[in-house]
Design a protein around this motif. Structure first.
Motif, PDB file in Angstrom:
ATOM      1  N   VAL A  96      11.248   9.230  36.156  1.00 51.86           N
ATOM      2  CA  VAL A  96      10.932   8.252  37.190  1.00 51.86           C
ATOM      3  C   VAL A  96       9.663   7.504  36.807  1.00 51.86           C
ATOM      4  N   VAL A  97       9.730   6.192  36.729  1.00 49.01           N
ATOM      5  CA  VAL A  97       8.540   5.378  36.508  1.00 49.01           C
ATOM      6  C   VAL A  97       8.483   4.340  37.620  1.00 49.01           C
ATOM      7  N   PHE A  98       7.339   4.263  38.271  1.00 47.26           N
ATOM      8  CA  PHE A  98       7.151   3.268  39.320  1.00 47.26           C
ATOM      9  C   PHE A  98       6.475   2.056  38.694  1.00 47.26           C
ATOM     10  N   TRP A  99       7.118   0.914  38.755  1.00 45.65           N
ATOM     11  CA  TRP A  99       6.562  -0.299  38.165  1.00 45.65           C
ATOM     12  C   TRP A  99       6.014  -1.203  39.256  1.00 45.65           C
ATOM     13  N   GLY A 100       4.902  -1.864  38.959  1.00 46.78           N
ATOM     14  CA  GLY A 100       4.354  -2.782  39.941  1.00 46.78           C
ATOM     15  C   GLY A 100       3.080  -3.404  39.421  1.00 46.78           C
ATOM     16  N   ARG A 101       2.173  -3.721  40.315  1.00 48.90           N
ATOM     17  CA  ARG A 101       0.902  -4.289  39.909  1.00 48.90           C
ATOM     18  C   ARG A 101      -0.241  -3.447  40.426  1.00 48.90           C
ATOM     19  N   CYS A 102      -1.208  -3.187  39.570  1.00 43.86           N
ATOM     20  CA  CYS A 102      -2.339  -2.337  39.958  1.00 43.86           C
ATOM     21  C   CYS A 102      -3.252  -3.122  40.899  1.00 43.86           C
ATOM     22  N   PRO A 103      -4.155  -2.438  41.618  1.00 42.85           N
ATOM     23  CA  PRO A 103      -5.036  -3.124  42.575  1.00 42.85           C
ATOM     24  C   PRO A 103      -5.855  -4.235  41.927  1.00 42.85           C
ATOM     25  N   GLU A 104      -6.356  -4.009  40.701  1.00 41.51           N
ATOM     26  CA  GLU A 104      -7.186  -5.026  40.036  1.00 41.51           C
ATOM     27  C   GLU A 104      -6.378  -6.294  39.770  1.00 41.51           C
ATOM     28  N   CYS A 105      -5.160  -6.114  39.256  1.00 38.23           N
ATOM     29  CA  CYS A 105      -4.347  -7.295  38.945  1.00 38.23           C
ATOM     30  C   CYS A 105      -3.899  -7.997  40.215  1.00 38.23           C
ATOM     31  N   LYS A 106      -3.604  -7.249  41.255  1.00 39.15           N
ATOM     32  CA  LYS A 106      -3.211  -7.833  42.525  1.00 39.15           C
ATOM     33  C   LYS A 106      -4.365  -8.681  43.057  1.00 39.15           C
ATOM     34  N   GLU A 107      -5.552  -8.091  42.952  1.00 35.85           N
ATOM     35  CA  GLU A 107      -6.787  -8.746  43.412  1.00 35.85           C
ATOM     36  C   GLU A 107      -7.031 -10.048  42.661  1.00 35.85           C
ATOM     37  N   SER A 108      -6.932 -10.001  41.327  1.00 35.07           N
ATOM     38  CA  SER A 108      -7.291 -11.187  40.549  1.00 35.07           C
ATOM     39  C   SER A 108      -6.260 -12.298  40.726  1.00 35.07           C
ATOM     40  N   GLU A 109      -5.038 -11.936  41.080  1.00 33.03           N
ATOM     41  CA  GLU A 109      -4.037 -12.984  41.301  1.00 33.03           C
ATOM     42  C   GLU A 109      -4.201 -13.630  42.674  1.00 33.03           C
ATOM     43  N   ALA A 110      -4.757 -12.861  43.589  1.00 37.88           N
ATOM     44  CA  ALA A 110      -4.938 -13.382  44.948  1.00 37.88           C
ATOM     45  C   ALA A 110      -6.036 -14.426  44.970  1.00 37.88           C
ATOM     46  N   ARG A 111      -6.965 -14.339  43.985  1.00 37.57           N
ATOM     47  CA  ARG A 111      -8.105 -15.246  44.005  1.00 37.57           C
ATOM     48  C   ARG A 111      -7.775 -16.642  43.504  1.00 37.57           C
TER      49      ARG A 111
END
Ligand SMILES: [Zn+2]
Ligand SMILES: [Zn+2]
Length: 143
Positions: A128-143
């Motif tokens: 099982v591998v959960f794929w997504g975006r880490c908090p840092e990448c989520k943060e930098s895209e929101a800016r």
């Protein structure tokens, strides 16, 4: 976190002779979970001075074969090593930067998913591998 003395004990437990490269690599992985070979070589060189790439590869193989390290290889990633062994934990992987986080298995033992149809196979693991975006990448895209 495991100290050098703990790591020495671990090597003895699995019947591996304690050598400086083995100790350095095992300690490095304890300190840097999910490290790739390249960064493990870097840490080992800081500790040992000159050590060949092949020597580090050999040590990683010996430690993995003996069960002291677990090797994971998420799709698209180079192999990575961790010292958290013996449990059936999974990983969350960031699609953008490749960061990896441990995710406890809800069930605790493999296989944690029942195959809807096992086709007569004796299933012993579900990867099982959960794929997504880490908090840092989520943060930098929101800016
Ligand atoms: Zn990321
Ligand atoms: Zn892990």
């Amino acid at each position: 976190m495991a100290t050098a003395a703990d790591c020495e004990g671990l090597l003895r437990q699995v019947g591996l002779r304690v050598t400086r490269p083995r100790l350095a690599v095992l300690t490095a992985v304890h300190e840097h979970p999910h490290a790739d070979t390249h960064s493990i070589i870097g840490v080992a060189r800081d500790e040992l001075g000159e050590v060949s790439v092949q020597a580090v590869y050999d040590v990683l193989r010996a430690l993995t074969d003996s069960g002291l390290l677990r090797r994971i290889e998420p799709a698209g990633s180079v192999p990575r090593y961790e010292a958290r062994v013996g449990d059936n934990h999974h990983h969350a992987v960031c699609r953008s930067c490749g960061a990896i986080a441990d995710v406890d298995c809800v069930v605790g033992v493999a296989p944690c998913l029942d195959a809807s149809n096992h086709h007569g196979y004796e299933i012993d693991e579900a990867e099982v591998v959960f794929w997504g975006r880490c908090p840092e990448c989520k943060e930098s895209e929101a800016r």
